[in-house]
Design a protein around this motif. Sequence first.
Motif, PDB file in Angstrom:
ATOM      1  N   ASN A   1      41.402  34.573  41.745  1.00  0.00           N
ATOM      2  CA  ASN A   1      40.298  33.654  41.512  1.00  0.00           C
ATOM      3  C   ASN A   1      39.057  34.428  41.056  1.00  0.00           C
ATOM      4  OD1 ASN A   1      38.959  31.201  41.356  1.00  0.00           O
ATOM      5  ND2 ASN A   1      38.382  31.189  43.520  1.00  0.00           N
ATOM      6  N   ALA A   2      39.257  35.269  40.036  1.00  0.00           N
ATOM      7  CA  ALA A   2      38.171  36.125  39.563  1.00  0.00           C
ATOM      8  C   ALA A   2      38.365  36.435  38.089  1.00  0.00           C
ATOM      9  CB  ALA A   2      38.131  37.427  40.369  1.00  0.00           C
ATOM     10  N   VAL A   3      37.260  36.836  37.433  1.00  0.00           N
ATOM     11  CA  VAL A   3      37.270  37.306  36.045  1.00  0.00           C
ATOM     12  C   VAL A   3      36.883  38.781  36.059  1.00  0.00           C
ATOM     13  CG1 VAL A   3      36.234  37.115  33.749  1.00  0.00           C
ATOM     14  CG2 VAL A   3      36.696  35.042  35.105  1.00  0.00           C
ATOM     15  N   ALA A   4      37.772  39.629  35.578  1.00  0.00           N
ATOM     16  CA  ALA A   4      37.490  41.061  35.489  1.00  0.00           C
ATOM     17  C   ALA A   4      37.157  41.425  34.048  1.00  0.00           C
ATOM     18  CB  ALA A   4      38.685  41.871  35.969  1.00  0.00           C
ATOM     19  N   TYR A   5      36.148  42.261  33.876  1.00  0.00           N
ATOM     20  CA  TYR A   5      35.734  42.711  32.549  1.00  0.00           C
ATOM     21  C   TYR A   5      35.184  44.125  32.671  1.00  0.00           C
ATOM     22  CZ  TYR A   5      30.947  41.743  34.125  1.00  0.00           C
ATOM     23  OH  TYR A   5      29.763  41.742  34.815  1.00  0.00           O
ATOM     24  N   ARG A   6      34.859  44.720  31.551  1.00  0.00           N
ATOM     25  CA  ARG A   6      34.339  46.089  31.560  1.00  0.00           C
ATOM     26  C   ARG A   6      32.956  46.109  30.929  1.00  0.00           C
ATOM     27  NH1 ARG A   6      37.061  50.811  32.580  1.00  0.00           N
ATOM     28  NH2 ARG A   6      36.058  52.723  31.864  1.00  0.00           N
ATOM     29  N   ALA A   7      32.023  46.776  31.591  1.00  0.00           N
ATOM     30  CA  ALA A   7      30.655  46.912  31.077  1.00  0.00           C
ATOM     31  C   ALA A   7      30.077  48.238  31.541  1.00  0.00           C
ATOM     32  CB  ALA A   7      29.780  45.760  31.565  1.00  0.00           C
TER      33      ALA A   7
ATOM     34  N   LEU B   1      33.605  42.508  38.272  1.00  0.00           N
ATOM     35  CA  LEU B   1      34.025  41.135  38.476  1.00  0.00           C
ATOM     36  C   LEU B   1      32.830  40.218  38.251  1.00  0.00           C
ATOM     37  CD1 LEU B   1      36.212  41.480  41.712  1.00  0.00           C
ATOM     38  CD2 LEU B   1      36.989  41.396  39.341  1.00  0.00           C
ATOM     39  N   ALA B   2      33.077  39.086  37.653  1.00  0.00           N
ATOM     40  CA  ALA B   2      31.993  38.157  37.321  1.00  0.00           C
ATOM     41  C   ALA B   2      31.723  37.199  38.474  1.00  0.00           C
ATOM     42  CB  ALA B   2      32.373  37.361  36.065  1.00  0.00           C
ATOM     43  N   GLY B   3      30.527  36.634  38.465  1.00  0.00           N
ATOM     44  CA  GLY B   3      30.185  35.541  39.362  1.00  0.00           C
ATOM     45  C   GLY B   3      30.312  35.862  40.828  1.00  0.00           C
ATOM     46  N   ALA B   4      30.829  34.868  41.585  1.00  0.00           N
ATOM     47  CA  ALA B   4      30.914  35.006  43.039  1.00  0.00           C
ATOM     48  C   ALA B   4      31.794  36.161  43.468  1.00  0.00           C
ATOM     49  CB  ALA B   4      31.432  33.695  43.641  1.00  0.00           C
TER      50      ALA B   4
ATOM     51  N   ALA C   1      41.858  41.781  38.340  1.00  0.00           N
ATOM     52  CA  ALA C   1      41.368  40.542  38.954  1.00  0.00           C
ATOM     53  C   ALA C   1      42.330  40.064  40.038  1.00  0.00           C
ATOM     54  CB  ALA C   1      41.192  39.473  37.884  1.00  0.00           C
ATOM     55  N   LYS C   2      43.628  40.184  39.800  1.00  0.00           N
ATOM     56  CA  LYS C   2      44.622  39.787  40.805  1.00  0.00           C
ATOM     57  C   LYS C   2      44.538  40.687  42.027  1.00  0.00           C
ATOM     58  CE  LYS C   2      47.137  36.592  38.529  1.00  0.00           C
ATOM     59  NZ  LYS C   2      47.438  35.232  39.038  1.00  0.00           N
ATOM     60  N   GLN C   3      44.440  41.994  41.804  1.00  0.00           N
ATOM     61  CA  GLN C   3      44.388  42.947  42.912  1.00  0.00           C
ATOM     62  C   GLN C   3      43.124  42.800  43.746  1.00  0.00           C
ATOM     63  OE1 GLN C   3      47.717  43.741  42.912  1.00  0.00           O
ATOM     64  NE2 GLN C   3      46.996  45.696  43.700  1.00  0.00           N
ATOM     65  N   SER C   4      42.072  42.288  43.137  1.00  0.00           N
ATOM     66  CA  SER C   4      40.808  42.141  43.866  1.00  0.00           C
ATOM     67  C   SER C   4      40.813  40.930  44.793  1.00  0.00           C
ATOM     68  CB  SER C   4      39.650  42.016  42.878  1.00  0.00           C
ATOM     69  OG  SER C   4      39.651  40.730  42.279  1.00  0.00           O
TER      70      SER C   4
ATOM     71  N   ALA D   1      35.591  47.450  46.234  1.00  0.00           N
ATOM     72  CA  ALA D   1      35.682  48.283  45.031  1.00  0.00           C
ATOM     73  C   ALA D   1      36.986  48.004  44.288  1.00  0.00           C
ATOM     74  CB  ALA D   1      35.605  49.759  45.412  1.00  0.00           C
ATOM     75  N   ILE D   2      36.926  48.121  42.977  1.00  0.00           N
ATOM     76  CA  ILE D   2      38.047  47.751  42.123  1.00  0.00           C
ATOM     77  C   ILE D   2      38.899  48.969  41.807  1.00  0.00           C
ATOM     78  CG2 ILE D   2      38.675  46.731  39.903  1.00  0.00           C
ATOM     79  CD1 ILE D   2      35.895  45.392  39.967  1.00  0.00           C
ATOM     80  N   ASP D   3      40.203  48.784  41.902  1.00  0.00           N
ATOM     81  CA  ASP D   3      41.141  49.840  41.515  1.00  0.00           C
ATOM     82  C   ASP D   3      41.283  49.842  39.999  1.00  0.00           C
ATOM     83  OD1 ASP D   3      43.141  51.641  41.163  1.00  0.00           O
ATOM     84  OD2 ASP D   3      44.716  50.405  42.064  1.00  0.00           O
TER      85      ASP D   3
END
Length: 282
Positions: A251-257, A263-266, A245-248, A272-274
């Motif tokens: 101000n974000a929520v990172a999760y796995r699905a 990343l959630a929401g806005a 979330a910090k690297q992206s 792309a996420i590392d």
Amino acid sequence: MTALRPETAETQQADAPVDRQGPGLVALHESIATLLASRGQWRQAYQHLRSALDLVHADQVEEPHVPEQLRREVELLRREHAEAREQSLRDSLTDSYNRRYLDQRLMDLLTEHGACRHGLAIALIDLDWFKQVNDTFGHLLGDRVLQRVVELLQQGLPEGAFCARYGGEEFVLVLPRVDAATAVEIAEAARERVERHPWQDVAPGLRVTVSAGLAYEPAADEAPERPAVGAEQQLLRADSLLYTAKQSGRNAVAYRADGRVRLAGAASGRRAIDETRVLGYY
């Protein structure tokens, strides 16, 4: 007789009901003695234990009337004992739970989670650029920011969920008995509350956001082939996602699905996420 060890006071006597039918003087003296011992007041505890022993050796056929003063003394000691224990589990600055409580509850919840209908989610949350807040506005205002952030994180939590201070400007939301989608919604709503709070009213030019890594452990019946994890492993997973979330861009929520980090929401439309530091998922 009841052993006078501080570590057994809370489990053996402190929570026992005082007003049960026919409590006699012996039981009341023992309760008082145990509670006093748990607070290190050994001389007073001994006096009450001595009184209890005298009553036992008196071989009385009928229990004497219990003086109201003794009842009040027991109730007062138990209230003080409960308050002292609660304070020992709270962070002194933010009044959120502390690391000691977090470790205890996580161990219990991860042991029990297989019996839960859903699962257990842990969101590790970190204030973005908090050092700059302290450097620019001072540590006293920084403390006020931490207190307010905790209030915002705790709003609307479901039953059984709680917030704990992990250390410094890091906090943990523990969300038992929720499914994965609900956990993401709760964490994203908390992030959004912090972002939208009128920080300008606290200090002109102040802006506060948080980043979060959300790790989800399904109940045993949801993923019977998945090996059980411990509290430390789940916190490491949340920490890895927080890094993402910090690297992206923060101000974000990172999760796995579905096998991918998201990343959630806005924030979901960002680059792309590392995933190189996202560890230990199956």
